[in-house]
Design a protein around this motif. Structure first.
Motif, PDB file in Angstrom:
ATOM      1  N   LYS A   1       0.844  -1.210   0.000  1.00 20.88           N
ATOM      2  CA  LYS A   1       0.000   0.000   0.000  1.00 20.88           C
ATOM      3  C   LYS A   1       0.874   1.253   0.000  1.00 20.88           C
ATOM      4  CE  LYS A   1      -3.591   2.227   2.766  1.00 20.88           C
ATOM      5  NZ  LYS A   1      -2.803   3.396   3.144  1.00 20.88           N
ATOM      6  N   ASN A   2       1.881   1.276   0.859  1.00 19.21           N
ATOM      7  CA  ASN A   2       2.753   2.456   0.964  1.00 19.21           C
ATOM      8  C   ASN A   2       3.596   2.671  -0.283  1.00 19.21           C
ATOM      9  OD1 ASN A   2       1.770   2.952   3.532  1.00 19.21           O
ATOM     10  ND2 ASN A   2       3.445   1.870   4.549  1.00 19.21           N
ATOM     11  N   ARG A   3       3.921   1.606  -0.975  1.00 21.55           N
ATOM     12  CA  ARG A   3       4.726   1.720  -2.205  1.00 21.55           C
ATOM     13  C   ARG A   3       3.880   2.014  -3.432  1.00 21.55           C
ATOM     14  NH1 ARG A   3       8.310  -3.347  -2.870  1.00 21.55           N
ATOM     15  NH2 ARG A   3       8.976  -2.154  -4.668  1.00 21.55           N
ATOM     16  N   GLY A   4       2.541   2.022  -3.277  1.00 16.80           N
ATOM     17  CA  GLY A   4       1.660   2.332  -4.398  1.00 16.80           C
ATOM     18  C   GLY A   4       1.435   1.171  -5.338  1.00 16.80           C
ATOM     19  N   ILE A   5       1.658  -0.043  -4.877  1.00 13.73           N
ATOM     20  CA  ILE A   5       1.510  -1.229  -5.720  1.00 13.73           C
ATOM     21  C   ILE A   5       0.042  -1.633  -5.862  1.00 13.73           C
ATOM     22  CG2 ILE A   5       2.067  -3.698  -5.867  1.00 13.73           C
ATOM     23  CD1 ILE A   5       4.738  -3.012  -4.523  1.00 13.73           C
ATOM     24  N   LEU A   6      -0.753  -1.342  -4.838  1.00 13.28           N
ATOM     25  CA  LEU A   6      -2.159  -1.764  -4.844  1.00 13.28           C
ATOM     26  C   LEU A   6      -2.995  -0.852  -5.718  1.00 13.28           C
ATOM     27  CD1 LEU A   6      -2.520  -2.612  -1.056  1.00 13.28           C
ATOM     28  CD2 LEU A   6      -1.831  -4.093  -2.945  1.00 13.28           C
ATOM     29  N   ARG A   7      -4.043  -1.443  -6.296  1.00 10.23           N
ATOM     30  CA  ARG A   7      -4.961  -0.697  -7.173  1.00 10.23           C
ATOM     31  C   ARG A   7      -6.312  -0.524  -6.489  1.00 10.23           C
ATOM     32  NH1 ARG A   7      -3.870  -4.141 -12.695  1.00 10.23           N
ATOM     33  NH2 ARG A   7      -1.656  -3.668 -12.864  1.00 10.23           N
ATOM     34  N   ASP A   8      -7.063   0.416  -6.960  1.00 11.07           N
ATOM     35  CA  ASP A   8      -8.390   0.683  -6.412  1.00 11.07           C
ATOM     36  C   ASP A   8      -9.366  -0.464  -6.697  1.00 11.07           C
ATOM     37  OD1 ASP A   8     -10.156   2.457  -5.001  1.00 11.07           O
ATOM     38  OD2 ASP A   8     -11.153   2.838  -6.928  1.00 11.07           O
ATOM     39  N   THR A   9      -8.988  -1.349  -7.573  1.00 13.07           N
ATOM     40  CA  THR A   9      -9.850  -2.486  -7.920  1.00 13.07           C
ATOM     41  C   THR A   9      -9.474  -3.760  -7.172  1.00 13.07           C
ATOM     42  OG1 THR A   9      -8.419  -2.951  -9.800  1.00 13.07           O
ATOM     43  CG2 THR A   9     -10.371  -1.590 -10.227  1.00 13.07           C
ATOM     44  N   ASP A  10      -8.508  -3.676  -6.235  1.00 14.81           N
ATOM     45  CA  ASP A  10      -8.058  -4.848  -5.484  1.00 14.81           C
ATOM     46  C   ASP A  10      -8.958  -5.108  -4.277  1.00 14.81           C
ATOM     47  OD1 ASP A  10      -5.924  -5.152  -7.211  1.00 14.81           O
ATOM     48  OD2 ASP A  10      -4.510  -4.094  -5.911  1.00 14.81           O
ATOM     49  N   TYR A  11      -9.120  -6.391  -3.969  1.00 12.65           N
ATOM     50  CA  TYR A  11      -9.910  -6.820  -2.806  1.00 12.65           C
ATOM     51  C   TYR A  11      -9.071  -7.777  -1.978  1.00 12.65           C
ATOM     52  CZ  TYR A  11     -14.041  -4.576  -4.647  1.00 12.65           C
ATOM     53  OH  TYR A  11     -14.933  -3.640  -5.089  1.00 12.65           O
ATOM     54  N   PHE A  12      -9.331  -7.761  -0.664  1.00 10.27           N
ATOM     55  CA  PHE A  12      -8.546  -8.568   0.268  1.00 10.27           C
ATOM     56  C   PHE A  12      -9.445  -9.304   1.246  1.00 10.27           C
ATOM     57  CE2 PHE A  12      -5.701  -5.425  -1.333  1.00 10.27           C
ATOM     58  CZ  PHE A  12      -4.485  -6.075  -1.428  1.00 10.27           C
ATOM     59  N   ARG A  13      -8.907 -10.408   1.762  1.00 15.26           N
ATOM     60  CA  ARG A  13      -9.582 -11.154   2.828  1.00 15.26           C
ATOM     61  C   ARG A  13      -8.530 -11.861   3.655  1.00 15.26           C
ATOM     62  NH1 ARG A  13      -9.571 -16.639   2.150  1.00 15.26           N
ATOM     63  NH2 ARG A  13      -9.104 -17.374   0.062  1.00 15.26           N
ATOM     64  N   LYS A  14      -8.874 -12.116   4.911  1.00 13.84           N
ATOM     65  CA  LYS A  14      -7.997 -12.911   5.758  1.00 13.84           C
ATOM     66  C   LYS A  14      -8.220 -14.377   5.433  1.00 13.84           C
ATOM     67  CE  LYS A  14      -6.988 -10.307   9.894  1.00 13.84           C
ATOM     68  NZ  LYS A  14      -7.088 -10.301  11.354  1.00 13.84           N
ATOM     69  N   GLU A  15      -7.185 -15.175   5.616  1.00 11.79           N
ATOM     70  CA  GLU A  15      -7.288 -16.603   5.356  1.00 11.79           C
ATOM     71  C   GLU A  15      -8.362 -17.215   6.257  1.00 11.79           C
ATOM     72  OE1 GLU A  15      -4.070 -19.881   6.054  1.00 11.79           O
ATOM     73  OE2 GLU A  15      -3.662 -18.821   4.179  1.00 11.79           O
ATOM     74  N   GLY A  16      -9.209 -18.022   5.659  1.00  9.21           N
ATOM     75  CA  GLY A  16     -10.290 -18.663   6.397  1.00  9.21           C
ATOM     76  C   GLY A  16     -11.600 -17.902   6.345  1.00  9.21           C
ATOM     77  N   GLU A  17     -11.565 -16.647   5.902  1.00  3.22           N
ATOM     78  CA  GLU A  17     -12.787 -15.846   5.771  1.00  3.22           C
ATOM     79  C   GLU A  17     -13.246 -15.875   4.321  1.00  3.22           C
ATOM     80  OE1 GLU A  17     -12.066 -11.916   7.246  1.00  3.22           O
ATOM     81  OE2 GLU A  17     -11.645 -12.600   9.280  1.00  3.22           O
ATOM     82  N   SER A  18     -14.540 -15.709   4.132  1.00  8.18           N
ATOM     83  CA  SER A  18     -15.073 -15.737   2.766  1.00  8.18           C
ATOM     84  C   SER A  18     -15.400 -14.338   2.241  1.00  8.18           C
ATOM     85  CB  SER A  18     -16.328 -16.608   2.717  1.00  8.18           C
ATOM     86  OG  SER A  18     -17.308 -16.097   3.606  1.00  8.18           O
ATOM     87  N   HIS A  19     -15.464 -13.355   3.120  1.00 11.17           N
ATOM     88  CA  HIS A  19     -15.839 -11.991   2.734  1.00 11.17           C
ATOM     89  C   HIS A  19     -14.621 -11.213   2.228  1.00 11.17           C
ATOM     90  CE1 HIS A  19     -17.841  -8.121   2.794  1.00 11.17           C
ATOM     91  NE2 HIS A  19     -16.884  -7.652   3.567  1.00 11.17           N
ATOM     92  N   TRP A  20     -14.732 -10.734   0.978  1.00  8.31           N
ATOM     93  CA  TRP A  20     -13.679  -9.916   0.385  1.00  8.31           C
ATOM     94  C   TRP A  20     -13.947  -8.453   0.711  1.00  8.31           C
ATOM     95  CZ3 TRP A  20      -9.369 -11.815  -1.885  1.00  8.31           C
ATOM     96  CH2 TRP A  20      -9.381 -13.167  -2.248  1.00  8.31           C
ATOM     97  N   MET A  21     -12.903  -7.700   1.049  1.00 12.44           N
ATOM     98  CA  MET A  21     -13.029  -6.287   1.380  1.00 12.44           C
ATOM     99  C   MET A  21     -12.240  -5.455   0.376  1.00 12.44           C
ATOM    100  SD  MET A  21     -12.341  -6.610   5.469  1.00 12.44           S
ATOM    101  CE  MET A  21     -12.969  -5.058   6.027  1.00 12.44           C
ATOM    102  N   HIS A  22     -12.810  -4.301   0.006  1.00 12.72           N
ATOM    103  CA  HIS A  22     -12.117  -3.365  -0.873  1.00 12.72           C
ATOM    104  C   HIS A  22     -10.808  -2.941  -0.194  1.00 12.72           C
ATOM    105  CE1 HIS A  22     -11.277   0.590  -2.745  1.00 12.72           C
ATOM    106  NE2 HIS A  22     -11.667  -0.067  -3.843  1.00 12.72           N
ATOM    107  N   VAL A  23      -9.784  -2.645  -0.971  1.00 13.20           N
ATOM    108  CA  VAL A  23      -8.466  -2.315  -0.454  1.00 13.20           C
ATOM    109  C   VAL A  23      -8.526  -1.195   0.587  1.00 13.20           C
ATOM    110  CG1 VAL A  23      -7.922  -0.762  -2.398  1.00 13.20           C
ATOM    111  CG2 VAL A  23      -6.070  -1.773  -1.062  1.00 13.20           C
ATOM    112  N   ALA A  24      -9.317  -0.144   0.364  1.00 15.70           N
ATOM    113  CA  ALA A  24      -9.412   0.973   1.311  1.00 15.70           C
ATOM    114  C   ALA A  24     -10.075   0.524   2.615  1.00 15.70           C
ATOM    115  CB  ALA A  24     -10.182   2.125   0.684  1.00 15.70           C
ATOM    116  N   GLU A  25     -11.144  -0.263   2.509  1.00 12.19           N
ATOM    117  CA  GLU A  25     -11.841  -0.767   3.679  1.00 12.19           C
ATOM    118  C   GLU A  25     -10.929  -1.706   4.485  1.00 12.19           C
ATOM    119  OE1 GLU A  25     -15.848  -3.399   4.784  1.00 12.19           O
ATOM    120  OE2 GLU A  25     -15.305  -3.073   2.688  1.00 12.19           O
TER     121      GLU A  25
END
Length: 111
Positions: free
Chosen positions: A27-51
């Motif tokens: 995030k700090n290096r600017g590698i992530l995009r506004d269209t990226d989504y993340f989740r913790k391992e074992g969770e099914s809910h994807w979260m927007h990069v900002a969230e």
């Protein structure tokens, strides 16, 4: 330090696992995009990069006291190597090799 594994989805392709520290580095290096989504391992809910960034802040490193006075009061007692004796020894070694090479050459001439 967090050990949670994080997965990223970019253009419907999943990447990871990453650590929370790696996520914040990206995030700090600017590698992530506004269209990226993340989740913790074992969770099914994807979260927007900002969230995800807001809900998973990087933990501040714990502050430990260091004893700076002991490290700065030490002085170096190492003496520099005496190079004059080494320099004096080198020519004599060279001379002795040259002498033996000359005597070997002289023996070949006699034979």
């Amino acid at each position: 330090m967090s050990t949670a594994n994080i997965h990223m989805s970019r253009a419907f392709v999943e990447f990871g696992p990453f650590t929370l520290e790696e996520f914040h580095t990206f995030k700090n290096r600017g590698i992530l995009r506004d269209t990226d989504y993340f989740r913790k391992e074992g969770e099914s809910h994807w979260m927007h990069v900002a969230e995800f960034a807001l809900s998973h802040p990087l933990e501040a490193p714990s502050k430990t006291k260091t004893n700076k006075s002991s490290s700065t009061s030490k002085t170096s007692t190492t003496k520099p190597a005496n190079t004059s004796s080494k320099a004096a020894a080198s020519p004599s070694k060279t001379t002795s090799k040259s002498s033996s090479a000359q005597s070997a050459g002289a023996k070949k001439g006699r034979a």
